[in-house]
Enzyme design. Structure first.
Site, PDB file in Angstrom:
ATOM      1  N   HIS A 164      12.603 -13.891 -32.835  1.00  0.00           N
ATOM      2  CA  HIS A 164      11.597 -13.748 -33.883  1.00  0.00           C
ATOM      3  C   HIS A 164      10.276 -13.175 -33.368  1.00  0.00           C
ATOM      4  O   HIS A 164       9.656 -12.334 -34.035  1.00  0.00           O
ATOM      5  CB  HIS A 164      11.350 -15.100 -34.568  1.00  0.00           C
ATOM      6  CG  HIS A 164      10.913 -14.976 -35.986  1.00  0.00           C
ATOM      7  ND1 HIS A 164      11.367 -15.797 -36.995  1.00  0.00           N
ATOM      8  CD2 HIS A 164      10.053 -14.117 -36.586  1.00  0.00           C
ATOM      9  CE1 HIS A 164      10.807 -15.445 -38.143  1.00  0.00           C
ATOM     10  NE2 HIS A 164      10.006 -14.430 -37.917  1.00  0.00           N
ATOM     11  N   TYR A 212      12.202 -19.796 -41.963  1.00  0.00           N
ATOM     12  CA  TYR A 212      12.016 -19.661 -43.415  1.00  0.00           C
ATOM     13  C   TYR A 212      12.493 -20.899 -44.158  1.00  0.00           C
ATOM     14  O   TYR A 212      12.133 -21.103 -45.313  1.00  0.00           O
ATOM     15  CB  TYR A 212      12.776 -18.447 -43.957  1.00  0.00           C
ATOM     16  CG  TYR A 212      12.363 -17.104 -43.405  1.00  0.00           C
ATOM     17  CD1 TYR A 212      11.239 -16.954 -42.597  1.00  0.00           C
ATOM     18  CD2 TYR A 212      13.118 -15.972 -43.701  1.00  0.00           C
ATOM     19  CE1 TYR A 212      10.888 -15.712 -42.086  1.00  0.00           C
ATOM     20  CE2 TYR A 212      12.769 -14.724 -43.195  1.00  0.00           C
ATOM     21  CZ  TYR A 212      11.655 -14.603 -42.388  1.00  0.00           C
ATOM     22  OH  TYR A 212      11.320 -13.369 -41.897  1.00  0.00           O
TER      23      TYR A 212
END
Length: 287
Positions: free
Chosen positions: A123, A65
């Protein structure tokens, strides 16, 4: 159906501070703020501060991010004790592997200005690479540098292949979950394995506002379709982390603890399932 506050013997009173107990005893808030696509700098800092000032105690970020520094700065400036905040980050695919996971984890700690994480996730599933990653995460967990470890975007077959290699069973599996993608089999499987399911894209990028069934239920309960959806997810026993950088929406997203959906209305939302994804399919990622 998993309704956490429809027990025959007693009603569980919930508020924004309510938590679920993970398989290792760690308490995780049912509601958190996700910061995917929140820009590094003022945007993410302001979003996190608004959330914390509004009573949120769970913040979810990830290395990819690219806003961990802002999240860390916001937490530092909130004047809340670090232990009052449940902080999650994730190791990105290119950093998966035993040695690289250790490096990636320390980099996240540095950017977040903390000496531990409450939850660290893989992830995306990457086969043998994820097994190596998990060994590193298990070491960090045993050292107390992570309170709980888990995975993200793992479907049932990923978990079935992965779990035999785990000395520590994942505490959390964060997946795409919303009214049009319930994945009931995965939800039930994770419950059987004592893995807490967590929803990303819980409001379908706001598209729940356009679904007539949710509009009708919103009118019935005096809420918005988004609030009805988030409440449905929590009553399904799924942790939810809606993302926003808009002050009003962040506040409104938390106003879900003063009403309860009936079993009949829960079923109406369940019937919206179309196995329709907004994000990529975990078996089809190219990154």
């Amino acid at each position: 159906m998993v309704n956490i506050n429809l027990d025959d013997s007693k009603k569980i009173v919930m508020d924004i501070s309510s938590t679920t107990k993970l398989n290792n005893g760690v308490k995780m808030p049912w509601l958190g703020l996700g910061v995917f696509q929140s820009r590094e700098g003022d945007e993410v800092i302001n979003a996190v501060k608004v959330a914390l000032n509004s009573g949120y105690r769970s913040i979810e970020t990830a290395a990819i991010y690219q806003n961990e520094r802002g999240v860390g700065k916001a937490i530092q400036e909130s004047n809340l004790p670090r232990e009052a905040i449940f902080l999650t980050s994730k190791v990105w695919n290119s950093e998966q592997g035993y040695k690289t996971t250790h490096v990636a984890f320390e980099d996240s700690l540095d950017k977040l200005q903390t000496n531990y994480l409450d939850l660290y996730l893989i992830h995306w599933p990457k086969g043998a690479k994820s097994v190596e990653t998990w060994k590193a995460m298990e070491e960090l967990y045993r050292k107390g540098k992570i309170k709980a470890i888990g995975v993200s975007n793992f479907l049932m077959h990923h978990l079935e292949d992965f779990l035999p290699y785990c000395e520590v069973v994942p505490a959390v599996n964060q997946v795409e979950f919303h009214p049009e993608l319930i994945q009931a089999d995965l939800l039930n499987y994770c419950r059987q394995k004592s893995i807490q399911l967590e929803a990303w894209s819980p409001i379908m990028k706001g598209k729940v506002n356009d679904i007539p069934v949710l509009q009708d239920l919103a009118a019935k309960y005096g809420k918005t379709p988004v609030q009805v959806t988030l409440r449905w997810e929590i009553q399904k026993g799924v942790v939810t982390i809606p993302k926003s950088v808009n002050t009003k929406r962040i506040v409104d997203n938390a106003a879900i603890f003063d009403f309860e959906l009936s079993p009949e209305d829960m079923t109406k939302i369940d019937r919206l399932d179309k196995t329709r994804r907004i994000g990529p399919h975990p078996d089809q990622i190219s990154f």
